[in-house]
Design a protein around this motif. Structure first.
Motif, PDB file in Angstrom:
ATOM      1  N   TRP A   1       2.455   1.909  -3.253  1.00 53.99           N
ATOM      2  CA  TRP A   1       1.606   2.505  -4.067  1.00 53.99           C
ATOM      3  C   TRP A   1       1.383   4.043  -3.803  1.00 53.99           C
ATOM      4  O   TRP A   1       0.655   4.690  -4.709  1.00 53.99           O
ATOM      5  CB  TRP A   1       0.139   1.748  -3.775  1.00 53.99           C
ATOM      6  CG  TRP A   1      -0.126   0.316  -4.912  1.00 53.99           C
ATOM      7  CD1 TRP A   1      -0.299  -0.500  -4.789  1.00 53.99           C
ATOM      8  CD2 TRP A   1      -0.407   0.673  -6.147  1.00 53.99           C
ATOM      9  NE1 TRP A   1      -0.073  -1.831  -5.871  1.00 53.99           N
ATOM     10  CE2 TRP A   1      -0.043  -0.597  -7.066  1.00 53.99           C
ATOM     11  CE3 TRP A   1       0.181   1.577  -7.633  1.00 53.99           C
ATOM     12  CZ2 TRP A   1       0.352  -0.775  -8.619  1.00 53.99           C
ATOM     13  CZ3 TRP A   1       0.624   1.033  -8.498  1.00 53.99           C
ATOM     14  CH2 TRP A   1       0.509  -0.289  -9.044  1.00 53.99           C
ATOM     15  N   ALA A   2       1.045   4.615  -2.349  1.00 56.27           N
ATOM     16  CA  ALA A   2       1.071   5.859  -2.242  1.00 56.27           C
ATOM     17  C   ALA A   2       2.238   6.632  -3.268  1.00 56.27           C
ATOM     18  O   ALA A   2       2.149   7.655  -3.112  1.00 56.27           O
ATOM     19  CB  ALA A   2       1.155   6.131  -0.879  1.00 56.27           C
ATOM     20  N   TRP A   3       3.400   6.176  -2.598  1.00 55.71           N
ATOM     21  CA  TRP A   3       4.232   6.946  -3.330  1.00 55.71           C
ATOM     22  C   TRP A   3       4.278   6.878  -4.950  1.00 55.71           C
ATOM     23  O   TRP A   3       4.941   7.984  -5.497  1.00 55.71           O
ATOM     24  CB  TRP A   3       5.813   6.128  -3.182  1.00 55.71           C
ATOM     25  CG  TRP A   3       6.256   6.673  -1.306  1.00 55.71           C
ATOM     26  CD1 TRP A   3       6.403   5.706  -0.482  1.00 55.71           C
ATOM     27  CD2 TRP A   3       6.343   7.344  -0.908  1.00 55.71           C
ATOM     28  NE1 TRP A   3       6.540   5.955   0.792  1.00 55.71           N
ATOM     29  CE2 TRP A   3       6.377   7.661   0.522  1.00 55.71           C
ATOM     30  CE3 TRP A   3       6.479   8.914  -1.213  1.00 55.71           C
ATOM     31  CZ2 TRP A   3       6.058   8.261   1.386  1.00 55.71           C
ATOM     32  CZ3 TRP A   3       6.137   9.433  -0.161  1.00 55.71           C
ATOM     33  CH2 TRP A   3       6.135   9.789   1.049  1.00 55.71           C
TER      34      TRP A   3
ATOM     35  N   SER B   1      -5.620  -0.125  -1.673  1.00 53.28           N
ATOM     36  CA  SER B   1      -4.999  -1.280  -0.959  1.00 53.28           C
ATOM     37  C   SER B   1      -5.160  -0.378   0.598  1.00 53.28           C
ATOM     38  O   SER B   1      -4.313  -1.272   1.237  1.00 53.28           O
ATOM     39  CB  SER B   1      -3.488  -1.586  -1.426  1.00 53.28           C
ATOM     40  OG  SER B   1      -2.466   0.090  -1.759  1.00 53.28           O
TER      41      SER B   1
ATOM     42  N   ALA C   1      -3.641   3.063  -4.208  1.00 51.42           N
ATOM     43  CA  ALA C   1      -3.140   3.401  -3.318  1.00 51.42           C
ATOM     44  C   ALA C   1      -4.934   3.542  -2.456  1.00 51.42           C
ATOM     45  O   ALA C   1      -4.366   3.241  -0.944  1.00 51.42           O
ATOM     46  CB  ALA C   1      -3.054   4.790  -3.764  1.00 51.42           C
ATOM     47  N   PHE C   2      -5.722   4.128  -2.518  1.00 50.48           N
ATOM     48  CA  PHE C   2      -7.017   4.458  -1.725  1.00 50.48           C
ATOM     49  C   PHE C   2      -6.716   2.761  -0.870  1.00 50.48           C
ATOM     50  O   PHE C   2      -7.134   2.907  -0.126  1.00 50.48           O
ATOM     51  CB  PHE C   2      -7.762   5.272  -2.271  1.00 50.48           C
ATOM     52  CG  PHE C   2      -9.031   5.088  -1.435  1.00 50.48           C
ATOM     53  CD1 PHE C   2      -9.095   5.986  -0.345  1.00 50.48           C
ATOM     54  CD2 PHE C   2     -10.012   4.594  -1.983  1.00 50.48           C
ATOM     55  CE1 PHE C   2      -9.981   5.578   0.217  1.00 50.48           C
ATOM     56  CE2 PHE C   2     -11.276   4.466  -1.328  1.00 50.48           C
ATOM     57  CZ  PHE C   2     -11.472   4.775   0.155  1.00 50.48           C
TER      58      PHE C   2
ATOM     59  N   PHE D   1       1.910  12.596  -9.552  1.00 48.84           N
ATOM     60  CA  PHE D   1       1.356  13.543  -9.679  1.00 48.84           C
ATOM     61  C   PHE D   1       2.127  14.254  -9.385  1.00 48.84           C
ATOM     62  O   PHE D   1       1.454  15.504 -10.360  1.00 48.84           O
ATOM     63  CB  PHE D   1       1.145  13.567  -8.423  1.00 48.84           C
ATOM     64  CG  PHE D   1      -0.292  14.745  -8.298  1.00 48.84           C
ATOM     65  CD1 PHE D   1      -1.075  15.364  -8.298  1.00 48.84           C
ATOM     66  CD2 PHE D   1       0.677  15.992  -7.281  1.00 48.84           C
ATOM     67  CE1 PHE D   1      -1.886  16.079  -8.771  1.00 48.84           C
ATOM     68  CE2 PHE D   1       0.016  17.179  -6.962  1.00 48.84           C
ATOM     69  CZ  PHE D   1      -1.585  17.754  -7.351  1.00 48.84           C
ATOM     70  N   LEU D   2       3.713  14.587  -9.233  1.00 45.47           N
ATOM     71  CA  LEU D   2       4.312  15.057  -9.710  1.00 45.47           C
ATOM     72  C   LEU D   2       5.167  15.477 -11.005  1.00 45.47           C
ATOM     73  O   LEU D   2       4.966  16.179 -11.716  1.00 45.47           O
ATOM     74  CB  LEU D   2       5.941  14.989  -9.070  1.00 45.47           C
ATOM     75  CG  LEU D   2       5.785  15.231  -7.446  1.00 45.47           C
ATOM     76  CD1 LEU D   2       6.737  14.502  -6.784  1.00 45.47           C
ATOM     77  CD2 LEU D   2       5.319  16.778  -6.472  1.00 45.47           C
TER      78      LEU D   2
ATOM     79  N   ALA E   1       2.007   6.905  -6.961  1.00 46.34           N
ATOM     80  CA  ALA E   1       0.766   8.334  -6.719  1.00 46.34           C
ATOM     81  C   ALA E   1       1.626   9.321  -6.692  1.00 46.34           C
ATOM     82  O   ALA E   1       1.252  10.235  -7.412  1.00 46.34           O
ATOM     83  CB  ALA E   1      -0.226   7.674  -5.628  1.00 46.34           C
ATOM     84  N   LEU E   2       2.504   9.274  -6.136  1.00 38.13           N
ATOM     85  CA  LEU E   2       2.341  10.625  -5.108  1.00 38.13           C
ATOM     86  C   LEU E   2       3.706  11.293  -6.209  1.00 38.13           C
ATOM     87  O   LEU E   2       3.706  12.150  -7.294  1.00 38.13           O
ATOM     88  CB  LEU E   2       3.392  11.120  -4.037  1.00 38.13           C
ATOM     89  CG  LEU E   2       3.918  12.776  -3.824  1.00 38.13           C
ATOM     90  CD1 LEU E   2       3.201  13.039  -3.433  1.00 38.13           C
ATOM     91  CD2 LEU E   2       4.436  12.430  -2.995  1.00 38.13           C
TER      92      LEU E   2
ATOM     93  N   SER F   1      -4.066   6.372  -8.150  1.00 36.18           N
ATOM     94  CA  SER F   1      -4.263   7.063  -6.829  1.00 36.18           C
ATOM     95  C   SER F   1      -5.814   6.125  -5.602  1.00 36.18           C
ATOM     96  O   SER F   1      -5.711   6.054  -4.649  1.00 36.18           O
ATOM     97  CB  SER F   1      -5.247   8.507  -6.811  1.00 36.18           C
ATOM     98  OG  SER F   1      -4.003   9.622  -7.535  1.00 36.18           O
TER      99      SER F   1
ATOM    100  N   PRO G   1       1.029  -0.691   0.395  1.00 37.52           N
ATOM    101  CA  PRO G   1       0.200   0.038  -0.119  1.00 37.52           C
ATOM    102  C   PRO G   1       0.774   1.289   0.149  1.00 37.52           C
ATOM    103  O   PRO G   1       0.736   2.367  -0.916  1.00 37.52           O
ATOM    104  CB  PRO G   1      -0.798   0.081   1.884  1.00 37.52           C
ATOM    105  CG  PRO G   1      -0.964  -1.465   1.722  1.00 37.52           C
ATOM    106  CD  PRO G   1       0.206  -1.802   0.759  1.00 37.52           C
ATOM    107  N   ASN G   2       1.459   1.104   0.623  1.00 34.72           N
ATOM    108  CA  ASN G   2       2.514   2.287   1.177  1.00 34.72           C
ATOM    109  C   ASN G   2       3.320   2.737  -0.508  1.00 34.72           C
ATOM    110  O   ASN G   2       3.618   3.890  -0.209  1.00 34.72           O
ATOM    111  CB  ASN G   2       3.853   1.829   2.091  1.00 34.72           C
ATOM    112  CG  ASN G   2       2.931   2.395   3.051  1.00 34.72           C
ATOM    113  OD1 ASN G   2       1.791   2.573   3.279  1.00 34.72           O
ATOM    114  ND2 ASN G   2       3.549   1.747   4.397  1.00 34.72           N
TER     115      ASN G   2
END
Lengths: 600, 257
Positions: free
Chosen positions: B128-130, B179, B176-177, B136-137, B132-133, B173, B125-126
């Protein structure tokens, strides 16, 4: 003459000789001594004539030359084919048992042509013992006298019976035997007969065979009979002991063409019929048990066999089916062979084997091929062994068990298409995976980066930074645009001021100051107009920038010339140049640049 | 004085962590010694006192499998996967234990659904969060390229790249949400008793007409509704067995993941 009579063997084998398909001689190949028999010439020509007398050794001709003509017409595709057949019959009395030759008979055909029959062999068998018996003599005696006879008295019980014949008397279990149910008759049999009770084959597996030609002649017990095969079966004994088979009972209509010598010139012929019911007959067969000990691999095959095994390919791929074929050929109970069991190692899937039996009855035996096809689908990669197969049979001739060893196969299974590694692993897994050491620290609330506020702050910071960057950039653009705009706007104004000052200098006749003023006015104007910083105001740069700006070559050259002149004037103060002319040139040059802008 | 307080705090923290380690480690060693019942007891104590982690649920699931409690083993593996969908060994064991379940629910998952599940399970999950970030960048970078660049090629790249990245970023995103939020994946439950009788109507007193569907230990069910019957202490859950069948089950027969 007393027992002079003949049989017309309606169902017997009449020997046929064709001579150019025109003359045919019909005569029985066997006759009994003291019996009458008939010889018929069949000629495909109505206007032919045959000799009135034929001499056959040991035979006496009783009557000859009875003629009959038949015409047949067939229509084939609209063509009428007409055929005339003439039959000339001769009646003989066989006088002495021997083998004689019927000589060639020459026939005169229409149109002066002749045709000849082939010489034929005739066997005269000794007179039947039973024929001379009293029960047979009386009806024929009376017949000779021309009296009417009833069918009952004409036919005897011995003239008609049924037999069941088994080709072997002693067999082993499972060894096939052939049983034949046959009707025997001294008379002609009408093909119509009724089976009242079925033959029984208790303790056997039976299988009926097709009989190609059920009718024939046979000498049995010294007498010649017409026979008719009712049923022919292959029997597979299922148990040891003395087994019985019964023939079944039949009802048959017998008929005979009887010639009465009634004293007239032509003999009187009449068909005599009788319906007879045959008694049930029994035959026994001794069935021996298969000798003990039986080999472990024996599975009921009795006979004489040969076996081969083959594998369609030895380099296999997973999920790619191959066939393993066992072929057994030979004589015996081939139809009741059991499919051999193939011990396939794990990792190869086996489907239900397909069996194909092709067995025929020929020459008193059941011969054929038994094919078992095994479909194998390898599931795993690796080396496997298809184990050897043992086929054991009992040979009744040698009274021994015999084993055929079919070689095994070592096969290599390579990876085929269609199966992913993951599935293979799952299939191979027999237990769960081992535990993992618990990582510290444990938490009551599992926290994810995604749900952290700082994670979202990163998004906000990035977005803000982006927005700020856009804002700053936009502002710079706007500022840049302002500077340029202002400079453009004031370029002319500043230039005009300078020109005014220059005019004053001209009026005061101060040429060096005038030149300086003109130079400043032009360079300042160009700097503002073209956006060139003052430091880069050199001749070449000005020329290229003006060309880029869209000014034509002539005007550019003029401006460069003015600049050169001003430069020159500053260093040569003694000269008295044409100040008014220079001034006009400068004003024209500025105007030409302004015009370019307007056009642009 | 201040220093003393700090020491005391450190000492307390140390005791807590030593205690936690000893509980979970004791359980691990009990498992290694094949004392699975003790291991289960210790793992439960560790969970109660110190909290959870994917590994502890995974180990507990293994221990339950060893004592042939397939239902609870399934439950623990599911819980481990709930925390970390990318836990490959937990998934492997779950799939293996699934083969021991008596009921084989028909596979009614769609191709796209399967693909989505596999994508979720492919990273933690983490991670995926990274991802997604980072996406985004990258998206912002593309927009910047489009806005700031004078080069026409760079602007085109920025424009179309930005559009593509927009969709990818949105999807990542969502992944990520999902998971990171087990609750978003639907409320699931596992049958923990050998045979559970599912009814077409809630309530154990319901008439004989309510058809009884027997399901066995370890079967995974999706909860769609719940009801408290008057006069009964336990709740009844409406569960989805597959896409076409749903029935009611007593809350005592199942354990929520």
């Amino acid at each position: 003459m007393k027992a002079s009579r003949f049989y017309i063997f309606l169902v017997s084998f009449l020997a046929i000789v064709s001579l150019k398909a025109q003359v045919r001689l019909d005569v029985a190949s066997q006759v009994n001594e003291g019996r009458k028999f008939q010889l018929t010439l069949v000629i495909n020509d109505a206007n032919s004539s045959a000799p009135s007398r034929i001499d056959i050794p040991n035979c006496r001709m009783i009557y000859g030359g009875a003629q009959s003509t038949s015409i047949s017409a067939t229509i084939d595709n609209g063509n009428v084919r007409r055929q005339e057949t003439k039959k000339i019959s001769y009646t003989f009395l066989a006088e002495k048992a021997s083998t004689v030759t019927i000589p060639a008979i020459t026939v005169q055909l229409s149109g002066g042509k002749t045709a000849q029959t082939q010489p034929r062999k005739l066997t005269i068998l000794p007179a039947d013992q039973h024929v001379s018996g009293s029960d047979r003599t009386s009806p024929y005696d009376s017949m000779d006298d021309g009296a009417r006879v009833s069918p009952e008295s004409y036919f005897s019980a011995n003239d008609m019976f049924v037999r069941i014949v088994i080709d072997k008397s002693t067999v082993y279990e499972q060894e096939p035997v052939i049983a034949t149910v046959k009707l025997y008759s001294r008379m002609s049999m009408s093909a119509k007969f009724q089976m009242l009770t079925q033959p029984t084959f208790e303790g056997f597996l039976s299988e009926e065979l097709n009989v190609a030609s059920p009718q024939s002649t046979e000498t049995y017990d010294g007498k010649t009979y017409n026979t008719y095969i009712v049923k022919r079966c292959v029997l597979y004994p299922q148990k040891a002991g003395t087994l019985k088979v019964t023939s079944g009972t039949y009802e048959i209509t017998l008929e005979d063409l009887v010639t009465f010598s009634s004293g007239l010139l032509l003999p009187d012929q009449r068909i005599v019929q009788k319906t007879v019911q045959t008694p049930d007959k029994t035959a026994t067969l001794k069935v021996l048990p298969l000798p003990e000990p039986r080999p472990a691999t024996f599975d009921g095959a009795v006979g004489s066999f040969n076996a081969t095994a083959s594998l369609s390919s030895t380099s296999l791929r997973t999920n790619d089916p191959v066939t393993y074929t066992v072929k057994i050929t030979g004589t015996g109970n081939i139809k009741y062979l059991k499919t051999p069991t193939l011990n396939i190692p794990a990792g190869i899937d086996q489907y239900t084997p397909k069996t194909d039996i092709d067995a025929q009855y020929s020459g008193g035996d059941i011969t054929g091929t038994y094919t078992a096809t095994y479909t194998l689908v390898p599931q795993e990669v690796g080396d496997f062994q298809i184990p050897p197969l043992h086929f054991t049979y009992f040979n009744p001739q040698t009274k021994e068990y015999k084993t055929i060893d079919l070689s095994g196969y070592n096969v290599k299974v390579a990876k085929g298409s269609g199966v992913s590694d993951h599935e293979t692993v799952t299939k191979q897994m027999t237990d769960i995976l081992h535990i993992h050491p618990v990582k510290m620290p444990l938490t009551h609330r599992v926290s994810y980066v995604y749900h952290q506020s700082w994670y979202w702050a990163l998004y906000i910071i990035a977005t803000l930074a982006f927005v700020v960057a856009i804002f700053v950039y936009r502002r710079r653009i706007r500022l840049n645009a302002d500077v340029r705009g202002r400079r453009l706007a004031r370029a002319m104004r500043v230039a005009m001021k300078r020109f005014k000052a220059a005019r004053t200098m001209m009026a005061e006749n101060k040429p060096d100051k005038f030149h300086a003023e003109i130079n400043k006015a032009l360079t300042g104007y160009l700097s503002d107009k073209l956006g060139i910083p003052a430091s880069q105001l050199v001749r070449e740069n000005i020329a290229t920038q003006l060309a880029d700006y869209g000014l034509d070559q002539q005007a550019t050259d003029n401006i460069i010339a003015i600049l050169d002149e001003c430069e020159m004037a500053r260093f040569t103060p003694d000269a008295h140049p044409d100040l008014q002319g220079l001034y006009n040139k400068v004003v024209d040059a500025v105007k030409s640049i302004e015009n370019v802008k307007k056009q642009g | 004085m201040k220093r003393h307080i700090l020491y005391i705090i450190f000492a307390l923290l140390a005791t807590v962590s030593i205690n936690a380690q000893s509980l979970a480690q004791k359980a691990d060693s009990a498992y290694s010694k094949e004392d699975y019942r003790l291991a289960i007891k210790l793992y439960h104590q560790a969970i109660d006192t110190d909290g959870v982690s994917p590994e502890i649920y995974y180990n507990l699931g293994n221990a339950y499998y060893r004592i042939s409690n397939i239902g609870r083993a399934m439950l623990c593996y599911q819980r481990a996967l709930n925390i970390d969908p990318s836990y490959a060994d937990a998934r492997t064991n779950l799939e293996f234990v699934k083969t021991k379940i008596l009921d084989r629910p028909e596979d009614d998952s769609s191709f796209l659904g399967n693909l989505h599940e596999r994508i979720i399970a492919s990273c933690s999950p983490n991670a995926w969060a990274w991802i997604a970030l980072a996406l985004f960048l990258a998206l912002l970078g593309c927009v910047a390229l489009y806005i700031f660049s004078n080069n026409i090629k760079a602007r085109k790249t920025g424009f179309f790249g930005g559009i593509c990245l927009l969709f990818v970023t949105i999807y990542c995103s969502v992944v990520a949400f999902q998971s990171s939020s087990p609750a978003s994946r639907g409320k699931m439950a596992v049958i923990t008793i050998p045979t559970a009788n599912l009814r077409t109507e809630p309530g154990s007193e319901s008439n004989d007409k309510s058809r009884v569907i027997p399901l066995h230990e370890g079967t995974l069910l999706e909860i769609t509704d719940s009801i408290t019957m008057p006069g009964e202490s336990s709740k009844w859950y409406n569960v989805k067995i597959n896409n076409s069948t749903s029935a009611w089950i007593n809350s005592l027969d199942i354990e929520l993941i």
